[in-house]
Design an enzyme around this catalytic site. Structure first.
Site, short mmCIF file in Angstrom:
data_model
loop_
_atom_site.label_atom_id
_atom_site.label_comp_id
_atom_site.label_asym_id
_atom_site.label_seq_id
_atom_site.Cartn_x
_atom_site.Cartn_y
_atom_site.Cartn_z
N ASP A 291 -30.99 8.36 8.27
CA ASP A 291 -29.85 8.35 7.36
C ASP A 291 -28.96 9.53 7.71
OD1 ASP A 291 -30.85 6.30 5.87
OD2 ASP A 291 -31.78 7.59 4.38
N ASP A 569 -34.35 5.90 1.57
CA ASP A 569 -34.53 6.47 0.23
C ASP A 569 -34.49 5.41 -0.87
OD1 ASP A 569 -31.84 5.93 0.41
OD2 ASP A 569 -31.23 8.03 0.54
N ASP A 573 -34.79 -0.13 0.94
CA ASP A 573 -35.19 0.35 2.27
C ASP A 573 -36.68 0.07 2.54
OD1 ASP A 573 -32.71 1.32 2.86
OD2 ASP A 573 -33.12 3.35 2.16
P1 ATP Z 1 -26.72 7.29 4.14
O1 ATP Z 1 -27.22 5.91 4.33
O2 ATP Z 1 -26.57 8.05 5.39
O3 ATP Z 1 -27.42 8.07 3.08
P2 ATP Z 1 -24.52 6.96 2.40
O4 ATP Z 1 -25.10 7.79 1.36
O5 ATP Z 1 -23.10 7.21 2.76
O6 ATP Z 1 -25.23 7.07 3.75
P3 ATP Z 1 -24.53 4.76 0.63
O7 ATP Z 1 -25.15 5.56 -0.42
O8 ATP Z 1 -24.98 3.35 0.86
O9 ATP Z 1 -24.71 5.44 2.02
O10 ATP Z 1 -22.98 4.79 0.38
C1 ATP Z 1 -22.11 3.92 1.04
C2 ATP Z 1 -20.69 4.11 0.56
O11 ATP Z 1 -20.60 3.75 -0.81
C3 ATP Z 1 -20.21 5.55 0.62
O12 ATP Z 1 -19.64 5.84 1.86
C4 ATP Z 1 -19.18 5.58 -0.48
O13 ATP Z 1 -17.95 5.08 -0.01
C5 ATP Z 1 -19.72 4.63 -1.51
N1 ATP Z 1 -20.47 5.33 -2.55
C6 ATP Z 1 -21.59 6.07 -2.40
N2 ATP Z 1 -22.01 6.54 -3.58
C7 ATP Z 1 -21.17 6.10 -4.51
C8 ATP Z 1 -21.05 6.26 -5.93
N3 ATP Z 1 -21.93 6.95 -6.63
N4 ATP Z 1 -20.04 5.66 -6.55
C9 ATP Z 1 -19.15 4.94 -5.84
N5 ATP Z 1 -19.16 4.77 -4.55
C10 ATP Z 1 -20.15 5.34 -3.86
#
Ligand code: ATP
Length: 830
Positions: A291, A569, A573
């Protein structure tokens, strides 16, 4: 605590009243008082076998049976010294096995304790564990009927069930044994076996070898009696000596200790082993899929930029503190309100620092909102929680500005929900922010009349407010760890839900190999499995993926014969973590479901800990190999000496009792020292080992033959020399016995460096454990050689200084020979 027998049928207010609790929780003193009254929140532990049973189980082993049989026979022949020595060996073996096993178990128990979940307040739990239900269920505070079945008590959250989505605050109504899971009892966590595929393989091999040796010993007995015409009593002791010398009895126990030490070493480096076989798997990993957020980056976010129709704004300030300038000045109040209300996090001040409770990104949005003037308070009516599959979050509130739905999420998702905007323009703007390595969010709002968020509003009825860009800097230690992995021949691939531009920018900062090529989730959907398998090897960045893609990626990489580690996480997954050769869950932000599915849990969510785990995994494997490569030739050499003498009809260079003695001290001390070996230098400069290469390889067989032959030459050499000089037989035998021990010590120093030269200062200096063992053994050898009572037991005689030096010299020559052989072999391989 007053009795609360039917919490599921009681309203929140009544529950609070009955338990004398408040929505803000208990005071520290009250919590401490209740802890004393009710005891800790712990389930009764599965009882392991009693100590006495465990001790007696030590006698349940082929070698011990042989020895006890031998003690009986020697007793019947009234050879009391032999009987005494044999029984001492039996007892010492059992005591040492007992202590070693206890240490290994304690180490595992300590690790298991580290995995205890820290807190649980949740809604919509998956509760398969209690009810057999594996579909997520909705939870809410409304009381249900008092006689509702367990599965229908939707106002209750149980310990041991998994949250798939949402947030909530809960009231604890029972702890420890008073919980539902505590009542079921016993169902939890069986005692895990301390074994891995390799150890099981060796265990199996050792058993098979033991039977073979017993067979050979039987044949020797027959041969010696009928062909060699030896007196039965002497012959019998010699054959027992051969069997004891040849059977690698200490091997499985030392390997178990090696594993336990490895597990502890990993835990010290924040990698907690949930399933022991993982310790082998992680050492053979050839690809790590990781990640981004929080693992490669710090997950300490700050809003650095905002962009609205009015223009672009730079946001000042550090950390989560609500102070910082907005330049140029402008009206960002609507954007700030959306950021504050579409938010589940809280900021609080601890000492001088501001901390986030919840998602760090949302914490950063709160800090941003505080930097912009305006009142952000409102009552929440409804919410659609964030989900990495739909990538947005929506909240309906009622406040100063009426009923408003605020939405935040990935730009391409939120922009689609808005009306009257230039889509292309805003996509480009989002792209531009992402290219700076910023994490980009789009914010929007829509007016509402009802109490629920209207799906129609979300389908094109929103007003676009603007974009915010967040900095999430790479972890410096992750940059170093990625470089270390690459040097170790391991590909590092980033799999993120974030925007392709952001992912590529961060990948370049982190130092991934192919930072210029990105495949997105949408790209992956267009590829069939065969095409994906082709693409996957060369691409290192996968952006805008959902958890389902992780499973496909693992499978595609494995199709190349690669050994894959995958981090995760979220609940979704879990399948990818299960499928991976080493599934790694995040200890801090990971869900319980991910941890359950994983082989390893990172206590600090840090990529650097994965690299450390790989290093430790390689070290453990090396040490297992060293233990084997030291033990087998030693056994072969010792027994070969006696067998050859028997078959050739020569006088025995070492007596049976001496063989028992050597075996006892070497099996428990010298071999064990290898379990504590530190990581060899250059361990992370080698490519990953072949997962399918057998441990009992041709190379190992060759080493056994070589060392056993040199042992034979050395022992017979010194023995013949002594006899030729007219020494009495017992003195010649004492010299031969000491030669064997000296050879074993030199062999130990040799084995410590199987991948490189032993002729370095560091190698010669050894480790504390090595020297403790060597000093102890040397002292023991001096004792039996020079102290009259012990001399009597072992039939030994004092050795002169010159002969002592000669024995040392033989050891040194042996060492030089096998070291030259290794250097030649390593040079040929290059
Ligand atoms: P990783 O997989 O590396 O942890 P990540 O945390 O960016 O990456 P996700 O949590 O799936 O992956 O988030 C994907 C996208 O969703 C983010 O890039 C953001 O644009 C949006 N996002 C993440 N968290 C939120 C939230 N709490 N509220 C609204 N949009 C969100």
């Amino acid at each position: 605590m007053t009795d609360l027998t039917t919490p599921h049928a009681t309203s929140t207010a009544d529950c609070l009243a009955t338990l004398a609790a408040t929505p803000d929780g208990l005071t520290a003193t009250e919590a401490a008082r209740r802890l004393v009254e009710h005891g800790p929140n712990r389930l009764p532990e599965v009882r392991s076998q009693g100590q006495v049973v465990r001790f007696f189980l030590q006698f349940h082993n082929v070698l011990i049976y042989v020895l006890i049989g031998a003690a009986v026979v020697t007793g019947a022949l009234q050879h009391w010294v032999d009987t005494g020595v044999i029984l001492a060996v039996v007892l010492a073996n059992a005591v040492i096995g007992f202590i070693q096993e206890g240490k290994a178990e304690a180490a595992m128990a300590a690790i298991r304790g580290m995995l205890a979940p820290k807190a649980a307040v949740c809604r919509a739990a998956q509760e398969a564990m209690l009810t057999g239900e594996s579909v997520p269920v909705e939870k809410g505070p409304t009381p249900v009927a008092a006689n509702a079945a367990l599965g229908d008590r939707s106002s209750m959250l149980w310990s041991g069930t998994l949250v798939t989505q949402g947030t909530a605050r809960g009231l604890v109504v029972a702890t420890g044994q008073a919980t539902e899971i505590g009542r079921i009892g016993g169902l939890l966590t069986g005692v895990e076996q301390l074994t891995t595929p390799l150890v099981a393989q060796i265990d199996h091999f050792a058993r098979w070898l033991s039977f073979l040796i017993l067979l050979v010993a039987g044949l020797l007995l027959v041969w010696g009696y009928y062909v060699g015409h030896m007196p039965f009593a002497d012959l019998f002791m010699v054959v027992v000596g051969v069997a004891v010398a040849a059977i690698p009895e200490g091997l499985p126990a030392v390997m178990t200790i090696t594993l336990a030490i490895g597990v502890q070493a990993m835990a010290r480096r924040h990698a907690i082993v949930r399933r022991l076989p993982a310790i082998e798997a992680i050492g053979s990993i050839s690809v790590i899929c990781t990640d981004k957020t929080g693992t490669l980056t710090r997950n300490e976010m700050v809003v650095a930029a905002a962009e609205t129709a009015e223009g672009i704004f730079a946001i000042g300030g550090e950390g989560y503190a609500p102070e910082g300038a907005v330049t140029p000045a402008g009206d960002l109040s609507r954007l700030a309100r959306a950021a504050a209300l579409c938010n589940d996090a809280r900021l609080h001040r601890k000492d001088a620092a501001w901390m986030v409770e919840g998602d760090p990104m949302e914490g950063a949005l709160l800090a941003f909102a505080s930097k912009v003037a305006g009142d952000h308070s409102a009552r929440r009516l409804d919410a659609i929680p964030f989900d990495s599959r739909h990538r947005f979050m929506a909240v309906l509130t009622d406040g100063l500005h009426g009923r408003v739905t605020h939405v935040k999420g990935a730009p391409e998702r939120v922009l689609r929900m808005c009306e009257g905007i230039d889509l292309k323009h805003w996509h480009d703007r989002a792209e531009a922010l992402a290219r700076r390595g910023l994490r980009v969010l789009a914010l929007a709002e829509g007016s509402e009349t009802g109490d629920r968020i209207d799906a129609g509003t979300l389908e094109g009825g929103l007003t676009f407010l603007g974009l915010v860009g967040l900095i999430d800097p790479p972890r410096p230690e992750a940059i170093a760890a990625v470089a270390e992995c690459r040097a170790a021949g391991i590909r590092v691939k980033m799999i993120t839900g974030d925007h392709a531009g952001t992912a590529a920018a961060i990948a370049a900062q982190i130092g991934l190999a192919n930072a210029y090529r990105v495949l997105t989730g949408a790209d992956l959907d267009k590829l069939d499995d065969a095409q994906l398998a082709l693409e996957v090897a060369d691409v290192d960045i996968f952006a805008r993926t959902s958890p389902e893609h992780k499973l496909r990626l693992v499978t595609a990489l494995q199709a190349h014969g690669l050994s894959v580690a995958m981090t995760g996480d979220g609940v979704n997954d879990a399948p990818a973590l299960k499928r991976a050769d080493a599934g790694i869950a995040m200890g801090l932000k990971g869900s319980e479901a991910a941890k359950e599915a994983a082989d390893l849990v990172l206590a600090d969510d840090n990529f650097a800990s994965i690299a450390s785990a790989v290093r430790e995994g390689r070290t453990v494997y090396d040490n297992l190999k060293k233990v084997i490569s030291w033990t087998l030739p030693t056994n072969a050499g010792e027994s070969a000496v006696v067998i050859l003498a028997l078959l050739a009809g020569l006088a025995l260079p070492v007596t049976a009792v001496q063989i028992l003695w050597i075996n006892l001290i070497t099996a428990i001390t010298l071999g064990l020292a290898l379990a504590f070996e530190p990581t060899e230098s250059g361990t992370m400069a080698r490519p990953p080992r072949d997962r399918n290469a057998p441990i009992l390889s041709g190379g190992l067989v060759w080493h056994v033959v070589l060392v056993a032959t040199l042992f034979l030459a050395a022992v017979f050499g010194i023995f013949t020399y002594a006899i030729d000089r007219g020494y009495p037989l017992p003195l010649a035998q004492t010299m031969a016995m000491n030669t064997l021990v000296v050879l074993e010590i030199f062999h130990l120093f040799f084995i410590r460096n199987i991948h490189s030269t032993s002729l370095t200062w560091a190698a010669a200096r050894g480790t504390r454990v090595i020297w403790i063992v060597v000093v102890a053994i040397t002292a023991a050898q001096f004792a039996v050689t020079y102290l009259p009572p012990l001399q009597a037991v072992l039939g030994a005689m004092r050795i002169s200084l010159m002969d002592g030096l000669l024995i040392m010299a033989i050891g040194a020559v042996f060492f030089v020979l096998i070291e030259i052989e290794k250097q030649v072999r390593l040079a040929l391989r290059r």
